[in-house]
Design a protein around this motif. Structure first.
Motif, PDB file in Angstrom:
ATOM      1  N   ARG A  68       0.861  -1.187   0.000  1.00 41.40           N
ATOM      2  CA  ARG A  68       0.000   0.000   0.000  1.00 41.40           C
ATOM      3  C   ARG A  68       0.890   1.227   0.000  1.00 41.40           C
ATOM      4  O   ARG A  68       2.025   1.196   0.490  1.00 41.40           O
ATOM      5  CB  ARG A  68      -0.938  -0.011   1.191  1.00 41.40           C
ATOM      6  N   SER A  69       0.353   2.293  -0.570  1.00 37.11           N
ATOM      7  CA  SER A  69       1.076   3.563  -0.618  1.00 37.11           C
ATOM      8  C   SER A  69       0.103   4.685  -0.327  1.00 37.11           C
ATOM      9  O   SER A  69      -1.029   4.673  -0.818  1.00 37.11           O
ATOM     10  CB  SER A  69       1.699   3.787  -1.999  1.00 37.11           C
ATOM     11  N   ALA A  70       0.550   5.638   0.451  1.00 29.44           N
ATOM     12  CA  ALA A  70      -0.256   6.815   0.758  1.00 29.44           C
ATOM     13  C   ALA A  70       0.551   8.039   0.366  1.00 29.44           C
ATOM     14  O   ALA A  70       1.775   8.070   0.542  1.00 29.44           O
ATOM     15  CB  ALA A  70      -0.599   6.856   2.242  1.00 29.44           C
ATOM     16  N   MET A  71      -0.135   9.016  -0.191  1.00 28.94           N
ATOM     17  CA  MET A  71       0.550  10.246  -0.563  1.00 28.94           C
ATOM     18  C   MET A  71      -0.418  11.406  -0.502  1.00 28.94           C
ATOM     19  O   MET A  71      -1.629  11.220  -0.427  1.00 28.94           O
ATOM     20  CB  MET A  71       1.165  10.122  -1.959  1.00 28.94           C
ATOM     21  N   ARG A  72       0.137  12.593  -0.522  1.00 26.44           N
ATOM     22  CA  ARG A  72      -0.631  13.819  -0.673  1.00 26.44           C
ATOM     23  C   ARG A  72      -0.344  14.299  -2.088  1.00 26.44           C
ATOM     24  O   ARG A  72       0.798  14.588  -2.425  1.00 26.44           O
ATOM     25  CB  ARG A  72      -0.225  14.867   0.354  1.00 26.44           C
ATOM     26  N   MET A  73      -1.378  14.327  -2.914  1.00 25.26           N
ATOM     27  CA  MET A  73      -1.240  14.718  -4.311  1.00 25.26           C
ATOM     28  C   MET A  73      -1.596  16.192  -4.432  1.00 25.26           C
ATOM     29  O   MET A  73      -2.747  16.576  -4.208  1.00 25.26           O
ATOM     30  CB  MET A  73      -2.157  13.863  -5.178  1.00 25.26           C
ATOM     31  N   GLY A  74      -0.611  17.029  -4.722  1.00 32.50           N
ATOM     32  CA  GLY A  74      -0.829  18.461  -4.835  1.00 32.50           C
ATOM     33  C   GLY A  74      -1.871  18.807  -5.882  1.00 32.50           C
ATOM     34  O   GLY A  74      -1.940  18.166  -6.930  1.00 32.50           O
ATOM     35  N   VAL A  75      -2.694  19.806  -5.594  1.00 34.71           N
ATOM     36  CA  VAL A  75      -3.704  20.263  -6.549  1.00 34.71           C
ATOM     37  C   VAL A  75      -2.973  21.098  -7.596  1.00 34.71           C
ATOM     38  O   VAL A  75      -2.514  22.199  -7.312  1.00 34.71           O
ATOM     39  CB  VAL A  75      -4.813  21.074  -5.838  1.00 34.71           C
ATOM     40  N   HIS A  76      -2.839  20.520  -8.803  1.00 34.41           N
ATOM     41  CA  HIS A  76      -2.074  21.182  -9.860  1.00 34.41           C
ATOM     42  C   HIS A  76      -2.453  20.612 -11.224  1.00 34.41           C
ATOM     43  O   HIS A  76      -3.091  19.571 -11.305  1.00 34.41           O
ATOM     44  CB  HIS A  76      -0.572  20.979  -9.632  1.00 34.41           C
ATOM     45  N   ASN A  77      -2.057  21.317 -12.255  1.00 37.13           N
ATOM     46  CA  ASN A  77      -2.170  20.827 -13.623  1.00 37.13           C
ATOM     47  C   ASN A  77      -0.795  20.291 -14.015  1.00 37.13           C
ATOM     48  O   ASN A  77       0.190  21.018 -13.967  1.00 37.13           O
ATOM     49  CB  ASN A  77      -2.590  21.952 -14.576  1.00 37.13           C
ATOM     50  N   SER A  78      -0.737  19.025 -14.384  1.00 35.01           N
ATOM     51  CA  SER A  78       0.529  18.407 -14.777  1.00 35.01           C
ATOM     52  C   SER A  78       0.923  18.827 -16.186  1.00 35.01           C
ATOM     53  O   SER A  78       0.080  18.884 -17.081  1.00 35.01           O
ATOM     54  CB  SER A  78       0.423  16.882 -14.742  1.00 35.01           C
ATOM     55  N   ASP A  79       2.203  19.096 -16.378  1.00 34.75           N
ATOM     56  CA  ASP A  79       2.736  19.344 -17.711  1.00 34.75           C
ATOM     57  C   ASP A  79       3.067  18.029 -18.411  1.00 34.75           C
ATOM     58  O   ASP A  79       3.116  17.956 -19.632  1.00 34.75           O
ATOM     59  CB  ASP A  79       4.015  20.195 -17.634  1.00 34.75           C
ATOM     60  N   ASP A  80       3.324  16.989 -17.631  1.00 35.98           N
ATOM     61  CA  ASP A  80       3.727  15.705 -18.169  1.00 35.98           C
ATOM     62  C   ASP A  80       3.377  14.637 -17.136  1.00 35.98           C
ATOM     63  O   ASP A  80       2.938  14.942 -16.019  1.00 35.98           O
ATOM     64  CB  ASP A  80       5.235  15.705 -18.444  1.00 35.98           C
TER      65      ASP A  80
END
Length: 117
Positions: A68-80
């Motif tokens: 299992r993996s937990a993360m905080r995914m930043g609110v952003h628009n990815s370029d790639d």
């Protein structure tokens, strides 16, 4: 209302196992992405600013728990595409877009401006 559309791709080394497209909104939700060979990725997520809660549990093609993996995914628009290593042998790639979750076309709409830019 703002949400985060996240395109996902799961790999075993260079082999693409499965792809998915999830919406991260203010209600915690869980879904599964399953590969043709049976690998299963259970994704629980919730929209929060400045970073969304994102939790993945993964199981091999025989149904055995791998990790299992937990993360905080930043609110952003990815370029790639961005990539994180999961437990062997898996990797997860993702690409994010800020969208309006009230828009019925959230899966294809153009990204909203990134307020952190």
């Amino acid at each position: 209302m703002k949400a985060l559309r996240t395109e996902l791709a799961f790999f075993d080394g260079n082999d693409l196992l499965a792809r998915g497209n999830v919406l991260i909104n203010s209600t915690e939700e869980t879904c599964e992405v399953v590969s043709e060979r049976g690998d299963r990725f259970e994704i629980t997520r919730k929209f929060e600013e400045p970073a969304c809660s994102f939790f993945v549990r993964y199981f091999d093609q025989n149904g055995a728990f791998v990790g299992r993996s937990a993360m905080r995914m930043g609110v952003h628009n990815s370029d790639d595409w961005e990539m994180i290593e999961l437990a062997e042998p898996y990797q997860m790639c993702f690409k994010c877009a800020i969208v309006d979750c009230d828009n019925p076309d959230w899966a294809t709409q153009e990204p909203l401006p990134d307020s952190s830019a």
